[in-house]
Design a protein around this motif. Structure first.
Motif, PDB file in Angstrom:
ATOM      1  N   SER A 193       0.817  -1.218   0.000  1.00 15.10           N
ATOM      2  CA  SER A 193       0.000   0.000   0.000  1.00 15.10           C
ATOM      3  C   SER A 193       0.849   1.264   0.000  1.00 15.10           C
ATOM      4  O   SER A 193       0.392   2.333  -0.413  1.00 15.10           O
ATOM      5  CB  SER A 193      -0.931   0.006   1.214  1.00 15.10           C
ATOM      6  N   GLN A 194       2.094   1.151   0.459  1.00 17.87           N
ATOM      7  CA  GLN A 194       2.969   2.320   0.549  1.00 17.87           C
ATOM      8  C   GLN A 194       3.783   2.562  -0.722  1.00 17.87           C
ATOM      9  O   GLN A 194       4.392   3.621  -0.878  1.00 17.87           O
ATOM     10  CB  GLN A 194       3.913   2.158   1.743  1.00 17.87           C
ATOM     11  N   LYS A 195       3.743   1.606  -1.635  1.00 15.82           N
ATOM     12  CA  LYS A 195       4.541   1.748  -2.852  1.00 15.82           C
ATOM     13  C   LYS A 195       3.969   2.794  -3.806  1.00 15.82           C
ATOM     14  O   LYS A 195       4.672   3.268  -4.701  1.00 15.82           O
ATOM     15  CB  LYS A 195       4.668   0.393  -3.553  1.00 15.82           C
ATOM     16  N   ARG A 196       2.711   3.148  -3.628  1.00 16.95           N
ATOM     17  CA  ARG A 196       2.127   4.178  -4.492  1.00 16.95           C
ATOM     18  C   ARG A 196       2.388   5.587  -3.971  1.00 16.95           C
ATOM     19  O   ARG A 196       2.080   6.571  -4.628  1.00 16.95           O
ATOM     20  CB  ARG A 196       0.621   3.946  -4.623  1.00 16.95           C
ATOM     21  N   LEU A 197       2.983   5.682  -2.785  1.00 17.66           N
ATOM     22  CA  LEU A 197       3.294   6.989  -2.216  1.00 17.66           C
ATOM     23  C   LEU A 197       4.531   7.571  -2.893  1.00 17.66           C
ATOM     24  O   LEU A 197       5.382   6.851  -3.402  1.00 17.66           O
ATOM     25  CB  LEU A 197       3.540   6.866  -0.714  1.00 17.66           C
ATOM     26  N   SER A 198       4.626   8.887  -2.878  1.00 16.50           N
ATOM     27  CA  SER A 198       5.795   9.541  -3.445  1.00 16.50           C
ATOM     28  C   SER A 198       6.990   9.397  -2.512  1.00 16.50           C
ATOM     29  O   SER A 198       6.846   9.058  -1.330  1.00 16.50           O
ATOM     30  CB  SER A 198       5.509  11.023  -3.678  1.00 16.50           C
ATOM     31  N   THR A 199       8.170   9.692  -3.033  1.00  9.97           N
ATOM     32  CA  THR A 199       9.377   9.662  -2.213  1.00  9.97           C
ATOM     33  C   THR A 199       9.266  10.641  -1.054  1.00  9.97           C
ATOM     34  O   THR A 199       9.682  10.342   0.073  1.00  9.97           O
ATOM     35  CB  THR A 199      10.602   9.990  -3.071  1.00  9.97           C
ATOM     36  N   ALA A 200       8.699  11.811  -1.325  1.00  5.07           N
ATOM     37  CA  ALA A 200       8.537  12.810  -0.271  1.00  5.07           C
ATOM     38  C   ALA A 200       7.618  12.300   0.830  1.00  5.07           C
ATOM     39  O   ALA A 200       7.895  12.488   2.029  1.00  5.07           O
ATOM     40  CB  ALA A 200       7.987  14.104  -0.861  1.00  5.07           C
ATOM     41  N   GLU A 201       6.520  11.645   0.447  1.00  4.80           N
ATOM     42  CA  GLU A 201       5.565  11.133   1.438  1.00  4.80           C
ATOM     43  C   GLU A 201       6.189  10.013   2.268  1.00  4.80           C
ATOM     44  O   GLU A 201       6.046   9.986   3.497  1.00  4.80           O
ATOM     45  CB  GLU A 201       4.301  10.638   0.729  1.00  4.80           C
ATOM     46  N   VAL A 202       6.867   9.086   1.603  1.00  8.48           N
ATOM     47  CA  VAL A 202       7.505   7.978   2.322  1.00  8.48           C
ATOM     48  C   VAL A 202       8.553   8.510   3.292  1.00  8.48           C
ATOM     49  O   VAL A 202       8.624   8.090   4.459  1.00  8.48           O
ATOM     50  CB  VAL A 202       8.138   6.984   1.333  1.00  8.48           C
ATOM     51  N   SER A 203       9.359   9.448   2.836  1.00  6.34           N
ATOM     52  CA  SER A 203      10.419   9.993   3.688  1.00  6.34           C
ATOM     53  C   SER A 203       9.845  10.719   4.895  1.00  6.34           C
ATOM     54  O   SER A 203      10.365  10.606   6.011  1.00  6.34           O
ATOM     55  CB  SER A 203      11.312  10.934   2.870  1.00  6.34           C
ATOM     56  N   ALA A 204       8.770  11.457   4.682  1.00  3.00           N
ATOM     57  CA  ALA A 204       8.129  12.176   5.792  1.00  3.00           C
ATOM     58  C   ALA A 204       7.537  11.203   6.808  1.00  3.00           C
ATOM     59  O   ALA A 204       7.595  11.435   8.024  1.00  3.00           O
ATOM     60  CB  ALA A 204       7.051  13.114   5.254  1.00  3.00           C
ATOM     61  N   ILE A 205       6.971  10.100   6.326  1.00  4.98           N
ATOM     62  CA  ILE A 205       6.414   9.074   7.217  1.00  4.98           C
ATOM     63  C   ILE A 205       7.518   8.457   8.070  1.00  4.98           C
ATOM     64  O   ILE A 205       7.375   8.274   9.289  1.00  4.98           O
ATOM     65  CB  ILE A 205       5.682   8.001   6.379  1.00  4.98           C
ATOM     66  N   ILE A 206       8.642   8.145   7.438  1.00  2.40           N
ATOM     67  CA  ILE A 206       9.779   7.581   8.178  1.00  2.40           C
ATOM     68  C   ILE A 206      10.271   8.559   9.235  1.00  2.40           C
ATOM     69  O   ILE A 206      10.521   8.182  10.394  1.00  2.40           O
ATOM     70  CB  ILE A 206      10.918   7.217   7.206  1.00  2.40           C
ATOM     71  N   GLU A 207      10.424   9.812   8.843  1.00  2.05           N
ATOM     72  CA  GLU A 207      10.888  10.842   9.773  1.00  2.05           C
ATOM     73  C   GLU A 207       9.953  10.951  10.979  1.00  2.05           C
ATOM     74  O   GLU A 207      10.409  11.081  12.129  1.00  2.05           O
ATOM     75  CB  GLU A 207      10.989  12.188   9.064  1.00  2.05           C
ATOM     76  N   ALA A 208       8.660  10.911  10.738  1.00  2.26           N
ATOM     77  CA  ALA A 208       7.690  11.065  11.817  1.00  2.26           C
ATOM     78  C   ALA A 208       7.814   9.937  12.834  1.00  2.26           C
ATOM     79  O   ALA A 208       7.860  10.172  14.047  1.00  2.26           O
ATOM     80  CB  ALA A 208       6.271  11.110  11.236  1.00  2.26           C
ATOM     81  N   PHE A 209       7.872   8.692  12.352  1.00  5.49           N
ATOM     82  CA  PHE A 209       7.984   7.554  13.265  1.00  5.49           C
ATOM     83  C   PHE A 209       9.320   7.571  14.000  1.00  5.49           C
ATOM     84  O   PHE A 209       9.375   7.498  15.235  1.00  5.49           O
ATOM     85  CB  PHE A 209       7.832   6.250  12.484  1.00  5.49           C
ATOM     86  N   CYS A 210      10.393   7.666  13.241  1.00  7.57           N
ATOM     87  CA  CYS A 210      11.729   7.528  13.829  1.00  7.57           C
ATOM     88  C   CYS A 210      12.060   8.671  14.787  1.00  7.57           C
ATOM     89  O   CYS A 210      12.626   8.445  15.866  1.00  7.57           O
ATOM     90  CB  CYS A 210      12.777   7.444  12.729  1.00  7.57           C
ATOM     91  N   SER A 211      11.705   9.887  14.429  1.00  8.65           N
ATOM     92  CA  SER A 211      12.026  11.019  15.296  1.00  8.65           C
ATOM     93  C   SER A 211      11.247  10.950  16.603  1.00  8.65           C
ATOM     94  O   SER A 211      11.742  11.357  17.664  1.00  8.65           O
ATOM     95  CB  SER A 211      11.733  12.336  14.579  1.00  8.65           C
ATOM     96  N   THR A 212      10.024  10.411  16.547  1.00 14.06           N
ATOM     97  CA  THR A 212       9.216  10.269  17.767  1.00 14.06           C
ATOM     98  C   THR A 212       9.885   9.325  18.757  1.00 14.06           C
ATOM     99  O   THR A 212      10.020   9.636  19.949  1.00 14.06           O
ATOM    100  CB  THR A 212       7.809   9.766  17.417  1.00 14.06           C
ATOM    101  N   LEU A 213      10.317   8.159  18.294  1.00 12.25           N
ATOM    102  CA  LEU A 213      10.958   7.200  19.191  1.00 12.25           C
ATOM    103  C   LEU A 213      12.370   7.641  19.575  1.00 12.25           C
ATOM    104  O   LEU A 213      12.821   7.377  20.695  1.00 12.25           O
ATOM    105  CB  LEU A 213      10.987   5.823  18.544  1.00 12.25           C
ATOM    106  N   GLU A 214      13.048   8.312  18.678  1.00 10.60           N
ATOM    107  CA  GLU A 214      14.374   8.824  19.003  1.00 10.60           C
ATOM    108  C   GLU A 214      14.288   9.839  20.135  1.00 10.60           C
ATOM    109  O   GLU A 214      15.133   9.858  21.038  1.00 10.60           O
ATOM    110  CB  GLU A 214      14.999   9.461  17.761  1.00 10.60           C
ATOM    111  N   ALA A 215      13.237  10.661  20.101  1.00  8.58           N
ATOM    112  CA  ALA A 215      13.048  11.649  21.162  1.00  8.58           C
ATOM    113  C   ALA A 215      12.770  10.998  22.514  1.00  8.58           C
ATOM    114  O   ALA A 215      12.997  11.609  23.562  1.00  8.58           O
ATOM    115  CB  ALA A 215      11.903  12.591  20.789  1.00  8.58           C
TER     116      ALA A 215
END
Length: 521
Positions: A193-215
């Motif tokens: 389901s995520q393969k239809r997302l743009s590179t910008a959308e995928v990258s933003a999703i990764i940033e949101a998850f990872c930065s939350t747990l990193e914090a």
């Protein structure tokens, strides 16, 4: 918290000799009713490929897949020194692991602990609701840690937005917060389901998850397949977090940026687990980096990663370059002294002989004067067999007064052909190649691995040779045989301004042409 490793640079100015080259078997088959059959010993399977194109004869990259850069050499200690204290001499270590979820059912952790496994990455759950916690997470964590195995965790994502990713991170935290981890918490982003997302959308999703747990104080990483990581995630995002790359049935993953862990198979067997299990190689000493105060040294730690990461490259029997008008004027005398053995020279493009490459004659004369073997390629825009036959005739008019010790390749990769069917593309290839084959030329097909794997019927590979392009891997991801590999697009060679493509040849083509009286011989 990204840990960089040194990538091994491929030696371009390679003089191939008995001590450095792996000699390919003679794979040229005898003439059969006016046609020639080609075969090769080099086969592999992979989940990745690359696509490139030209517009009006000019090279461009497509948005779908980006070629890899095999010449970047990263400082293995730079990021570590900035973000961690302690002795850098211990930051690398080869470890063997598995990753598990409820799909493995009940696990006998006592047996797993005796199997030689060093660590386990445990599925914590999926999605953005607490009830989606993996039902075996607590049991697997307690079991693995009770037998002395270090643990990390991963969260399988279905996030299609930044908001979803934030929710997934918060739920993941609620699941994992009562445990200590010696390995990263990985964001598993690979769902169809995520393969239809743009590179910008995928990258933003990764940033949101990872930065939350990193914090929240966790060491965070990204997990996915090599193709997804290289085509759907911004490089800036990849550089911020550690990478766990999945790529099966290859000698090394087709991901030539930095990574700390490689999931190399999904079909392993381990005592204590029923059925198949994923296996992983780890190259970063995460237990030391994450918990240096409690780390127990065993003497296998290292400050140098060069010998740990998998690199296996067959350099064939000859090393060459391919050139066109885009390299401009070439000092072939210098090229001849650089260790290069042969050159593939663009003869032209399109269906008119007037579309001859501007520097074709100069490049032929220069390569010959420098004592280099050479072949040619013709860049195609043909959208029908009839047009391909015209291209072949145009190519013939350009090359007919020369002899070639290397093949004549039909370069089919242009983005304008994207809407054509496999049958249409296969018929185009056959139309071009058959015209030149009838004129006595040794003919082949040139394209990127993904195109060759998915866009052409396999019948053409039994009839014509293959020149496959795939960068940044230890072996191209082409499933059939090939006798030439374009392994880099940004080499630096004496005598050429700017960058140039580099290739390995796996067949003694000059002997083939002489013995079979092809290509003007």
């Amino acid at each position: 918290m990204k840990i960089f490793r040194s990538l091994i640079s491929i030696l371009i100015a390679c003089s191939v000799g008995a001590g450095s080259a792996l000699t390919a078997s003679a794979v040229f088959a005898a003439e059969n009713n006016g046609s020639y059959t080609y075969d090769s010993i080099f086969e592999t399977e992979s989940k990745v490929g690359a696509v490139s194109a030209e517009i009006d004869g000019q090279p461009v990259e497509t948005a779908d897949e980006t070629p890899f850069n095999v010449f970047d050499i990263y400082d293995a200690h730079q990021s570590y020194a900035k973000s961690h204290s302690g002795d850098k001499s211990y930051m690398y270590k080869k470890s063997e692991g598995i990753d598990v979820s409820h799909w493995q059912g009940d696990i006998d952790w006592e047996q797993v602990g005796r199997s030689g496994i060093d660590y386990v990455i445990v599925n914590a759950g999926y999605g953005k609701e607490l009830y989606q916690k993996d039902p075996k997470f607590d049991e697997n964590m307690r079991g693995a840690q009770s037998v002395g195995l270090d643990c990390g965790a991963y969260w399988y994502s279905y996030a299609l937005s930044v908001e979803d990713a934030y929710k997934e991170a918060e739920v993941c935290y609620e699941v994992i917060k009562d445990y200590d981890f010696k390995y990263p918490i990985y964001f598993d982003i690979e769902d169809p389901s995520q393969k239809r997302l743009s590179t910008a959308e995928v990258s933003a999703i990764i940033e949101a998850f990872c930065s939350t747990l990193e914090a929240k104080g966790y060491y965070v990483g990204i997990y996915s397949f090599a193709n997804f990581l290289t085509t759907r995630v911004y490089e800036e995002t990849l550089e911020k977090y550690d990478i766990w790359v999945a790529h099966f049935k290859v000698e090394a993953p087709s991901y030539f940026k930095d990574y700390g862990m490689w999931q190399y198979t999904s079909e392993s067997r381990i005592d204590g687990i029923n059925g198949d299990i994923d296996r992983d190689h780890c190259y970063i000493n995460y237990p030391y980096i994450i918990s240096p105060d409690t780390y127990v040294f065993d003497g296998t730690e290292s400050g140098n990663c060069d010998s740990l990461f998998p690199v296996s490259v067959n350099k064939g029997v000859a090393c060459g370059i391919d050139v066109s008008v885009w390299q401009g004027e070439i000092d072939w005398e210098q090229v001849g002294k650089s260790g290069i053995d042969y050159a593939m020279i663009r003869a032209g493009y399109g269906n008119l002989s007037t579309q001859k490459d501007k520097y074709f004659d100069d490049n032929i004369a220069g390569a010959e004067k420098a004592g280099l073997d050479y072949g040619i390629y013709w860049y195609s825009y043909a959208d029908s067999p009839e047009d391909a036959a015209l291209e072949a005739e145009a190519c013939y008019e350009v090359i007919k007064d020369h002899r070639f010790t290397y093949p004549i390749y039909f370069d089919i990769e242009d983005q304008s052909l994207a809407d054509l069917s496999k049958k249409e593309l296969t018929d185009i290839v056959k139309a071009f190649c058959s015209v030149l084959e009838e004129k006595g030329y040794y003919v082949g097909i040139k394209s990127y691995a993904n195109f060759l794997n998915t866009r052409l019927d396999e019948s053409v590979y039994a009839k014509y040779d293959v020149w496959v392009a795939h960068y940044g891997v230890s072996r191209p991801a082409f499933k059939k045989g090939y006798n030439m590999w374009q392994f880099a697009s940004d080499a630096k060679i004496d005598g050429i301004n700017g960058t140039v493509n580099c290739n390995y040849a796996y067949l003694n083509f000059p002997s083939v042409m002489n013995e079979a009286h092809l290509n003007g011989f």
